[in-house]
Structure formats: structure tokens, C-alpha cells
Design a protein around this motif. Structure first.
Motif, PDB file in Angstrom:
ATOM      1  N   SER A   1      39.287  52.728  48.660  1.00 34.02           N
ATOM      2  CA  SER A   1      39.077  52.337  50.040  1.00 34.02           C
ATOM      3  C   SER A   1      40.049  52.623  51.029  1.00 34.02           C
ATOM      4  CB  SER A   1      39.561  50.707  49.823  1.00 34.02           C
ATOM      5  OG  SER A   1      40.659  50.446  49.078  1.00 34.02           O
TER       6      SER A   1
ATOM      7  N   ARG B   1      43.863  54.252  46.646  1.00 36.17           N
ATOM      8  CA  ARG B   1      42.584  53.708  46.049  1.00 36.17           C
ATOM      9  C   ARG B   1      41.386  54.495  46.969  1.00 36.17           C
ATOM     10  NH1 ARG B   1      44.661  47.483  47.205  1.00 36.17           N
ATOM     11  NH2 ARG B   1      46.452  47.758  45.701  1.00 36.17           N
TER      12      ARG B   1
ATOM     13  N   GLU C   1      35.733  47.632  41.113  1.00 37.55           N
ATOM     14  CA  GLU C   1      34.492  47.751  41.759  1.00 37.55           C
ATOM     15  C   GLU C   1      33.470  48.375  40.885  1.00 37.55           C
ATOM     16  OE1 GLU C   1      34.011  46.095  44.660  1.00 37.55           O
ATOM     17  OE2 GLU C   1      35.878  45.412  44.580  1.00 37.55           O
TER      18      GLU C   1
END
Length: 327
Positions: free
Chosen positions: A101, A99, A209
Motif C-alpha cells: 500500500s 507495504r 489482503e
């Protein structure tokens, strides 16, 4: 098997003194797998079980000692240091379905010491970069456009036409029903059937997001007739023109023969004075046309003889022209 005191001291002095600035860089595209390198092969002892920890500045990532393991909440079912690999001294961390993140700096540690007294020895620092997917596709009119989602993180697909600034939502993960003609999910792909010129533009696959997992620029190619088909069409057109031309030529021949026969009959049967009509004709692409008509007054058939030679000579080029036109 417990690690010896001498080995532990050596680790604390040699491995633990590794410079903080020694960073290994690696990268992966979002949704794919990443490998963060780590090795303690030089410390390998027979039947020794390593205790390895991976972490970031803010999160615990993974920990293993033998068959026992721990995964951080953000890395559940995605992080692992396989046991069969660790016993060979390879402590590399495997991350699945990367990801955005996950990007950042990771540190690996070797845990040494007795159960009551343990120390962590720094091994390796790895910086992971995560990038999106970029692609360019060319699709023929009427074919399917296939968009790869790459990961289950995909939540939405938006579309922007060429030379436009607005974005249109074509697909949403949890939508009950999608509009007819829009993207249809098939496995881990989205399918747009029957592509047209209106399909030209930019497609983006977004995560929860709103970050672009992938960006695809699409162009549409209009179908081109095969050379054989084009040749056949040209031949067909030429064939039609030739057929019309042959028909016109045959009509002209019939007319000239009829007029010649009429003239000969007139010369043979009529009594003087009589009129002999000489027709001079030429051919064009469409039909014959009369150049001139000459009337001759003759007193008898014998006086017509001098004109028979010019008549024959006049018809000769016409006959030749007809013959050439039919080739």
C-alpha cells in the motif's frame, strides 16, 4: 532562525517553479526499507532549522521541524527524516517495513515564512514501486527447508505441489495449533523439517489482503553415494566373487589330487588286468567340470608305461589353469 525575505522569494521563484514532470523513481521489496531522496543542501544557512513535509495525493506522511515531528496514521512508527541528517540539508524520507500500500507518488515540501505567514515550496516528487520476493531453493532429502517471512505482515503460507492446481494452507499466523509435520515458526522464519519428495512445489507467503509477499519454488535433491563408498561396495562385491572362485578352485584341486592318488595306488597295488581312469578337467567361474572319462584295460604295469606320458601331459594344463585361476 527566521529565513530571510530575499531567500524566501528566491525559493518561491526557483524551487517552486520545478517542473511537475520531474519525478525520481525508486523501488523496494516488501518488508524491507526504502529511501525517498530529497535535498535542500543548496539552501543551507548557519544554524538554520528546516521545516520539511512529505505527503501523497491522499495522505500526510511525515513532517519535521527541529525535534518536533508528525507521522501519518498509515506510517506510524515507520516514517522518518532524521534530525541529524536534516540539519545537513538532507531531507530524504526513510520508510521501514514497506507495504504494498506504500507504492505511489510522494512529494516533499519546504515550509518557509514567519509564524503567521507561511508558504510551502515544492522540492521533489518521488515514485515508489514495491515488489514481492521471488526465490528458488534446492534442498536435499531429509534436510530442513527454511522460508523467510521477510515481514510481520505475513499472515499465511500456502503450498501447491508440482503439476497440481490446488493450494494447501501450511501455516497461519494466529492458528492455535498446526498439523504435525507442517511449518514451524522460528523467529522470522518458517521451518519444514525432514524434506521429502512430496515437498517439491511452490510456496507463497501471503499478507492480510491475500497478496503474495514472497514466492518460493522448491526442488528436492535425492542423496548421491560418495565415490569412495561406491568404490568400496564394488570392491566388496568383487571380493565375495573372488572368495567363491578360490573356494571352487581349491575344491577342484582337492578332487584332482585325490583322483590322481587313487589312480597311482591302483597302478602300483592291483594285479592285472586293472582299469586306469584318466580325468580331464577345466575351470569355469563357478566350478570345475569333467570333460571325459576314459577307461583303459591293461595286462600289467609295464604295459601301462606308454600311457603315463599322456596322463602327465593331460594333467599339466589342468594344473596351469588352476594356478592362473587363483591369481
Amino acid at each position: 532562525m527566521r529565513i530571510s525575505t530575499v531567500l524566501m522569494l528566491w525559493l518561491l521563484i526557483c524551487v517552486g517553479s520545478s517542473p511537475v514532470s520531474a519525478v525520481v523513481h525508486t523501488s523496494s521489496r516488501v518488508g524491507l526499507a526504502a529511501v525517498l531522496p530529497c535535498s535542500v543542501e543548496s539552501l543551507l544557512e548557519p544554524e538554520h532549522t528546516f521545516h520539511i513535509q512529505w505527503e501523497t495525493v491522499s495522505n500526510a506522511v511525515f513532517e519535521r521541524m527541529g525535534q518536533e515531528r508528525f507521522q501519518g496514521e498509515a506510517y506510524r512508527d515507520r516514517a522518518d527524516v532524521p534530525e541529524e541528517q536534516l540539519v545537513r540539508g538532507d531531507c530524504s524520507l526513510f520508510l521501514r517495513d514497506v507495504r504494498f500500500s506504500d507504492a505511489g507518488v510522494y512529494e516533499s515540501y519546504l515550509v518557509v515564512g514567519q509564524s503567521s505567514i507561511k508558504n510551502r515550496v515544492f522540492i521533489q516528487r518521488v515514485q515508489l514501486a514495491v515488489t514481492d520476493h521471488k526465490d528458488i531453493k534446492s534442498v536435499r532429502t531429509g534436510e530442513e527447508l527454511i522460508l523467510d517471512l521477510h515481514t510481520h505482515q505475513a499472515e499465511q503460507v500456502i503450498f501447491q505441489k508440482s503439476n497440481d492446481t490446488d493450494w494447501t494452507v501450511l501455516w497461519q499466523k494466529h492458528a492455535v495449533k498446526h498439523k504435525k509435520g507442517h511449518l514451524i515458526k522460528r523467529g522470522n522464519e518458517l521451518i519444514l523439517s525432514n524434506v521429502t519428495a512430496r515437498s517439491v512445489g511452490t510456496y507463497k507467503v501471503l499478507d492480510s489482503e491475500g497478496l503474495a509477499l514472497s514466492t518460493i519454488k522448491v526442488t528436492v535433491i535425492e542423496p548421491v553415494l560418495p565415490r569412495e563408498t561406491e568404490t568400496q561396495q564394488i570392491q566388496s562385491a568383487l571380493g565375495k566373487n573372488c572368495s567363491r572362485r578360490v573356494s571352487d578352485v581349491l575344491s577342484a584341486v582337492s578332487m584332482l589330487l585325490l583322483m590322481s592318488l587313487t589312480t597311482l595306488l591302483s597302478i602300483t597295488v592291483w594285479t592285472p588286468p586293472l582299469t586306469a581312469v584318466l580325468v580331464f578337467s577345466t575351470l569355469s567361474c563357478t566350478a570345475p567340470r569333467v570333460l571325459s572319462v576314459t577307461s583303459l584295460m591293461v595286462e600289467d604295469t609295464d604295459s601301462l608305461a606308454p600311457f603315463m606320458v599322456p596322463l602327465t601331459a593331460s594333467l599339466a594344463p589342468v594344473t596351469a589353469s588352476l594356478a592362473l585361476a587363483t591369481i
